[in-house]
Design a protein around this motif. Structure first.
Motif, PDB file in Angstrom:
ATOM      1  N   SER A   4       0.303   3.868 -20.727  1.00  0.00           N
ATOM      2  CA  SER A   4       0.879   3.658 -22.059  1.00  0.00           C
ATOM      3  C   SER A   4       2.351   3.276 -21.953  1.00  0.00           C
ATOM      4  N   TYR A   8       3.689  -0.121 -23.387  1.00  0.00           N
ATOM      5  CA  TYR A   8       4.808  -0.061 -24.342  1.00  0.00           C
ATOM      6  C   TYR A   8       5.869  -1.093 -23.971  1.00  0.00           C
ATOM      7  N   LEU A 114       2.760   1.758 -29.891  1.00  0.00           N
ATOM      8  CA  LEU A 114       2.809   2.218 -28.498  1.00  0.00           C
ATOM      9  C   LEU A 114       3.926   3.241 -28.275  1.00  0.00           C
ATOM     10  N   ARG A 116       4.790   5.458 -30.542  1.00  0.00           N
ATOM     11  CA  ARG A 116       4.203   6.703 -31.051  1.00  0.00           C
ATOM     12  C   ARG A 116       3.181   7.271 -30.064  1.00  0.00           C
ATOM     13  N   GLN A 117       2.430   6.385 -29.403  1.00  0.00           N
ATOM     14  CA  GLN A 117       1.453   6.836 -28.411  1.00  0.00           C
ATOM     15  C   GLN A 117       2.164   7.497 -27.224  1.00  0.00           C
ATOM     16  N   ASP A 121       1.635  11.229 -25.883  1.00  0.00           N
ATOM     17  CA  ASP A 121       1.291  11.504 -24.477  1.00  0.00           C
ATOM     18  C   ASP A 121       2.239  12.521 -23.859  1.00  0.00           C
TER      19      ASP A 121
END
Length: 147
Positions: A4, A8, A114, A116-117, A121
């Protein structure tokens, strides 16, 4: 998490380049930018303000650890692009004029999603402070970030 993070940056670098390149003509008040802005019905004196806001937004997105400021920067970039799209559509411009705000919205939206992901994570949220491990941060009510 590494996936990720790479994704990103793969989305954020082109977004940052796109928005930075869009801010330069505004900052410099290039004749083409003035012509487009006048065509859309806006006064040219707004160009340096919008160019500066875009450039500062890009810097905020790229600088690590500015989580809350990034949220505001992403919002500002979306407002700028949504306003540009709406303005071009309102004056009846062809798709060749309003495709650029759409591309920008896709890039900014992808980068934000991404971002926010990555936070998820890492087990972080936007309002969470990043605190070093020295001292008893839990006693002060501040969640400590795991390293």
């Amino acid at each position: 998490m590494k996936y990720s993070n790479r994704l990103y940056w793969a989305m954020t670098v082109p977004m940052a380049a796109f928005m930075l390149m869009a801010s330069i003509p505004d900052l410099l008040q290039s004749p083409q930018a003035v012509t487009i802005f006048t065509h859309l019905g806006y006064p040219p004196y707004l160009l340096p303000f919008l160019g500066t806001a875009k450039a500062l937004g890009v810097i905020s997105v790229l600088v690590p650890r500015l989580v809350r400021l990034k949220e505001w920067a992403y919002a500002g970039l979306v407002f700028d692009l949504a306003g540009a799209l709406y303005s071009h559509l309102s004056v009846g411009d062809s798709p060749s004029a309003w495709v650029f705000p759409i591309i920008g919205l896709v890039l900014v939206g992808g980068s934000y999603g991404l971002h926010r992901q990555r936070l998820a994570d890492e087990g972080r949220s936007v309002g969470e402070a990043v605190v070093p491990h020295h001292g008893d941060s839990a006693a002060r009510g501040i969640p400590a970030r795991e390293t």
